[in-house]
Design a protein around this motif. Structure first.
Motif, short mmCIF file in Angstrom:
data_model
loop_
_atom_site.label_atom_id
_atom_site.label_comp_id
_atom_site.label_asym_id
_atom_site.label_seq_id
_atom_site.Cartn_x
_atom_site.Cartn_y
_atom_site.Cartn_z
N ILE A 11 1.78 -42.52 -28.71
CA ILE A 11 1.97 -41.06 -28.70
C ILE A 11 2.09 -40.53 -30.12
O ILE A 11 1.52 -39.50 -30.46
CB ILE A 11 3.21 -40.68 -27.87
CG1 ILE A 11 2.96 -40.99 -26.39
CG2 ILE A 11 3.57 -39.21 -28.06
CD1 ILE A 11 4.19 -40.87 -25.52
N GLY A 12 2.82 -41.23 -30.97
CA GLY A 12 2.97 -40.81 -32.36
C GLY A 12 1.65 -40.85 -33.12
O GLY A 12 1.36 -39.95 -33.91
N LEU A 13 0.83 -41.85 -32.87
CA LEU A 13 -0.44 -41.98 -33.56
C LEU A 13 -1.42 -40.87 -33.13
O LEU A 13 -2.03 -40.23 -33.97
CB LEU A 13 -1.06 -43.35 -33.28
CG LEU A 13 -2.43 -43.61 -33.92
CD1 LEU A 13 -2.31 -43.68 -35.44
CD2 LEU A 13 -3.02 -44.89 -33.37
N PHE A 14 -1.56 -40.66 -31.83
CA PHE A 14 -2.54 -39.69 -31.34
C PHE A 14 -1.96 -38.28 -31.18
O PHE A 14 -2.69 -37.33 -30.90
CB PHE A 14 -3.13 -40.17 -30.01
CG PHE A 14 -3.91 -41.43 -30.16
CD1 PHE A 14 -5.10 -41.45 -30.86
CD2 PHE A 14 -3.45 -42.62 -29.61
CE1 PHE A 14 -5.83 -42.62 -31.01
CE2 PHE A 14 -4.17 -43.81 -29.75
CZ PHE A 14 -5.35 -43.80 -30.45
N GLU A 15 -0.64 -38.15 -31.34
CA GLU A 15 0.07 -36.86 -31.26
C GLU A 15 -0.17 -36.16 -29.93
O GLU A 15 -0.30 -34.94 -29.87
CB GLU A 15 -0.32 -35.97 -32.43
CG GLU A 15 0.05 -36.56 -33.77
CD GLU A 15 -0.34 -35.70 -34.95
OE1 GLU A 15 -0.98 -34.65 -34.75
OE2 GLU A 15 0.00 -36.08 -36.08
#
Length: 94
Positions: A11-15
């Motif tokens: 989730i953090g990587l792809f926002e």
């Protein structure tokens, strides 16, 4: 797949939250995850199926396809987040 990222790392990587092909399956490793990110005219779609080791990446700019990659039977998928860089590392054999 021996190594698979934690949910919060993806989730953090792809926002964004992924679209799950089986919303009732709570373990992401056993589901197909579809991350869709749009920035201006660029659209990135990443599909991950951890239990099969599959990864596909599609990058489009408007209607023009810039990149379309498909990997199968990967042994490892890792999210690397550093101060100025964020990237996904995929490892497999060909």
């Amino acid at each position: 797949m021996e190594t698979f990222p934690e949910n919060h790392e993806l989730i953090g990587l792809f926002e964004c939250e992924p679209i799950l092909t089986d919303p009732e399956q709570e373990h992401w490793f056993y589901n197909q995850l579809i991350f869709q990110t749009v920035r201006y005219d660029d659209a990135l779609t990443v599909k991950i199926n951890g239990c099969y080791g599959d990864l596909s990446i599609l990058w489009k700019q408007g209607s023009r396809e810039l990149m379309n990659l498909k990997f199968e039977k990967l042994s490892s998928l890792e999210v690397n987040m550093q101060t100025n860089d964020e990237f996904l590392t995929a490892i497999g054999s060909f």
